[in-house]
Write a protein that holds these residues in place. Structure first.
Motif, PDB file in Angstrom:
ATOM      1  N   THR A  19      38.948  47.828  40.355  1.00 24.35           N
ATOM      2  CA  THR A  19      37.863  47.634  39.792  1.00 24.35           C
ATOM      3  C   THR A  19      38.618  45.925  39.058  1.00 24.35           C
ATOM      4  O   THR A  19      38.258  45.076  39.410  1.00 24.35           O
ATOM      5  CB  THR A  19      37.806  48.748  38.607  1.00 24.35           C
ATOM      6  N   CYS A  26      36.548  38.101  41.397  1.00 25.73           N
ATOM      7  CA  CYS A  26      35.252  37.328  41.322  1.00 25.73           C
ATOM      8  C   CYS A  26      35.600  35.734  40.150  1.00 25.73           C
ATOM      9  O   CYS A  26      34.308  35.443  39.477  1.00 25.73           O
ATOM     10  CB  CYS A  26      34.106  38.068  40.110  1.00 25.73           C
ATOM     11  N   ARG A 109      31.838  50.462  35.951  1.00 22.59           N
ATOM     12  CA  ARG A 109      30.449  49.769  36.184  1.00 22.59           C
ATOM     13  C   ARG A 109      29.795  48.580  35.926  1.00 22.59           C
ATOM     14  O   ARG A 109      29.604  47.567  36.298  1.00 22.59           O
ATOM     15  CB  ARG A 109      29.668  51.052  36.194  1.00 22.59           C
ATOM     16  N   SER A 110      29.832  47.865  34.894  1.00 25.44           N
ATOM     17  CA  SER A 110      30.029  47.254  33.287  1.00 25.44           C
ATOM     18  C   SER A 110      30.449  45.863  34.255  1.00 25.44           C
ATOM     19  O   SER A 110      29.863  45.236  33.462  1.00 25.44           O
ATOM     20  CB  SER A 110      29.856  47.801  32.071  1.00 25.44           C
ATOM     21  N   GLY A 113      30.133  45.022  37.192  1.00 21.63           N
ATOM     22  CA  GLY A 113      28.371  43.950  37.325  1.00 21.63           C
ATOM     23  C   GLY A 113      28.148  42.925  36.667  1.00 21.63           C
ATOM     24  O   GLY A 113      27.833  41.532  36.816  1.00 21.63           O
ATOM     25  N   LEU A 116      30.060  39.890  38.889  1.00 19.07           N
ATOM     26  CA  LEU A 116      29.928  39.279  39.844  1.00 19.07           C
ATOM     27  C   LEU A 116      28.734  38.455  39.674  1.00 19.07           C
ATOM     28  O   LEU A 116      28.568  37.274  40.262  1.00 19.07           O
ATOM     29  CB  LEU A 116      28.311  39.761  40.363  1.00 19.07           C
ATOM     30  N   MET A 146      32.986  49.063  43.870  1.00 22.18           N
ATOM     31  CA  MET A 146      31.291  50.166  43.567  1.00 22.18           C
ATOM     32  C   MET A 146      31.645  51.435  44.203  1.00 22.18           C
ATOM     33  O   MET A 146      30.905  52.527  44.037  1.00 22.18           O
ATOM     34  CB  MET A 146      30.462  49.309  43.379  1.00 22.18           C
TER      35      MET A 146
END
Length: 649
Positions: A19, A26, A109-110, A113, A116, A146
């Protein structure tokens, strides 16, 4: 929210590391577009926060303090303005601080997201191929991370290596590529964007309609291309490549600015020379409405307009790469009749500034007398003075109140900003109408592609004086400096004057040629280019409805290809199992399909009882069961595979 966080599984080290790597990927393309010190600082913050939060969550007070400090630093750098650059910098700052909350699967996950958004924000600042490649790599890493989180949530573990996981994600992305290409090339294009983007909080370096002491230094050492030019035939000599930009009339003792009321005047009368130059101008985004052209433009391209001074303006801000076709020719005469109101504007000087310059001008006028010959003699006398006593350097302090006096009588060193300003003031004080012209001069011919590159560092300011019968005449006082008096050049500051870098010239030429191709094929692909693309394939000029229908047809084919690839990917990959399933399908067409509860042997026995001629299926199923649960040699497996494929009911 706390209960949801408690119910979410904790991250294992592998998932946490994946992660963080994806989030860093990113963030990278966005950092490359921010100012250097800010980018380095945010990268350091992200690294420190990730290390400190690896084992436990930081206290809430420290997290809040970190966010406030980062927001304060970004807003301070923006000097109170808020626009596109500031918003992107705030996004990068928040993403750098986000790992402080990374504990559970929900947090991961937060973070992914949110991360990105960074590659997409990068395209608001730069649309180059490097940004695209880094953005695609970041998206692939985020999708792979993910995928690992999904396994962690459902308790499965495929034991895939990172490279294999990336390969699977890349395969999924490749399946959607045909549809993406169809949307890019065939979706009906609009002449303007569907949305507006606020201008930068801090303007880009580039030409403006003003010139103040110290403002040009940053632009003169900026080596980024401002425009690329392709001539249809022979190009003019480099010494005659004056790319005309804003003309400055008003002087307040410190700053030169353009005249607003001149915009309402019709273009001045011009008699062009016999030699014309036709060329295509590809202009980098500036967020302004100013378009430069080779002196002086004969034609006005669509989407632009000609001002009184024969400068070109655009109807819309240059927010993206634009292409313009222009024809220019040097003037034989340029406004030979000057109206009294314009003469007064071209002679106006502020009171209480530069007394020594005014006194010198009075002396020169008294010695020269009146008339056209006297005006030309004063111009030549000023140029001769510059040749013999003045030097060129970028190392100049900010001037005091009497800036022109300090330059002409004390320092006698400066660059184009100082020379043009002082020359025009001296001419006006001598009774000769004069004005400052800004733009670019020269350019570099790229042998790879045979086009010219004009960079921000080629920005220049020169003078125009009005002489009877001739009108406005270009005079470049900076060019009059003797070569031996050039001390500190732009090339010295930018490091381009080092001989050791000459070996890299072919590589740099090739790189700019590739960037030009990217601009042509991707960034410059507008409605007109789309129509020409269809013409190349023999199509007529399509309307919006026809183009939408063509896009729907190609997109449908692309979707069908995607579905076929997905279905193909779902097939059994083992050739032995695939052959066994095909054998079962042959019997199913006869109403003898194998039931879900039946073993291979039971099904073969049932089929043999109903169809005695299929007795060979019993032995074949026994061999298959032996291979499935007690694998033998490769030779036996190859024989079984051959027999399974050959067997028919």
């Amino acid at each position: 929210m706390v209960d949801a966080r408690r119910r979410s599984p904790a991250l294992d080290p592998q998932a946490r590391a994946g992660t963080l790597v994806a989030a860093a990927a990113c963030l990278l393309p966005l950092l490359l577009q921010l100012p250097g010190p800010l980018a380095v600082g945010l990268a350091a913050v992200a690294a420190v926060v990730s290390a400190l939060s690896w084992r436990r969550r930081l206290p809430s007070v420290l997290r809040l303090l970190l966010v406030l400090v980062l927001v304060g630093l970004v807003l301070t750098g923006a000097r109170g303005g808020f626009g596109r650059d500031t918003a992107c910098a705030l996004l990068a700052a928040m993403l750098a601080a986000k790992p402080v909350e990374l504990v559970t699967l929900r947090d991961a996950r937060s973070l992914l997201g949110f991360a990105l958004f960074a590659p997409f924000a990068t395209f608001l600042l730069d649309q180059g191929p490097l940004s695209l490649l880094l953005g695609l790599a970041a998206a692939l890493l985020a999708l792979a991370a993910m995928s690992r989180l999904a396994e962690l949530e459902d308790g499965s573990n495929d034991g895939l290596r990172p490279a294999e996981r990336l390969r699977r994600v890349g395969t999924m992305v490749a399946i959607g590529l045909p549809l993406a290409l169809a949307a890019f090339w065939l979706f009906p294009r609009m002449t303007t964007p569907l949305w507006g983007v606020p201008e930068n909080a801090v303007a880009r370096t580039g030409l403006s309609d003003s010139m103040a002491p110290g403002e040009w230094v940053d632009m003169l050492v900026d080596d980024r291309p401002a425009l690329r030019v392709t001539f249809d035939g022979a190009a003019p000599p480099t010494s005659e490549m004056y790319w005309r930009g804003p003309v400055l009339w008003n002087y307040d003792g410190r700053e030169w600015t353009a005249s607003r009321w001149h915009a309402a005047l019709p273009a001045a009368a011009v008699e062009h020379g016999a030699t014309h130059y036709a060329y295509e101008l590809v202009v980098e985004p500036t967020e302004r409405r100013m378009l430069v052209a080779l002196e002086l433009p004969v034609t006005v391209p669509e989407g632009a307009h000609r001002a009184y001074e024969h400068t070109l303006g655009t109807r819309r801000p240059l927010s993206w790469i634009t292409r313009w076709r222009i024809t220019s020719a040097a003037p034989v005469s340029f406004e030979p009749e000057l109206r009294p109101l314009l003469r007064e504007a071209a002679l106006r000087l502020p009171e209480g500034f530069n007394p020594r310059t005014l006194a010198l001008a009075d002396q020169w006028r008294a010695a020269a007398g009146e008339g056209a010959a006297a005006d030309a003699a004063i111009v030549e006398r000023a140029l001769s003075w510059i040749r013999t006593e003045f030097g060129y350097t970028l190392a100049t302090p900010l001037p005091g109140r009497h800036a022109v006096d300090e330059f002409l009588f004390d320092r006698k060193q400066g660059f184009c900003e100082h020379f043009s300003s002082a020359f025009v003031v001296l001419m006006r004080a001598s009774g000769i109408p004069a004005r400052v012209v800004t733009g670019y001069v020269g350019g570099y011919r790229n042998p790879v592609g045979d086009y010219w590159i004009v960079r921000n560092s080629d920005a220049h300011a020169w003078a125009e004086v009005w002489l009877p019968a001739r009108g406005w005449v270009r005079v470049d006082p900076t060019a009059a400096v003797a070569p031996e008096r050039i001390y500190d050049t732009i090339e010295d500051r930018a490091g381009r004057g080092l001989g050791g870098l000459q070996a890299l010239a072919p590589v740099l030429d090739l790189g700019d040629w590739m960037r030009r191709g990217w601009n042509d094929l991707v960034l410059g692909f507008d409605a007109g280019r789309q129509a020409r693309l269809l013409h190349a394939f023999g199509g007529s000029d399509p309307g919006g409805g026809q183009l939408a229908l063509l896009f729907a047809l190609v997109a449908g084919l692309a979707l069908a290809a995607m579905l076929w690839l997905v279905a193909r990917g779902e097939r059994e990959h083992d050739p032995m199992l695939r052959a066994w399933h095909r054998l079962g399908a042959r019997y199913a067409r006869l109403g003898l399909a194998r039931h879900r509860h039946e073993t291979a042997g039971a099904w073969a026995a049932r089929v043999a009882a109903l169809r005695p001629r299929s007795a060979g299926l019993v032995a074949l199923s026994a061999r298959f069961s032996d291979w499935r649960y007690a694998p033998g040699s490769d030779d036996r497996a190859r024989g079984l595979l051959r027999d399974l494929r050959a067997h028919r009911p």
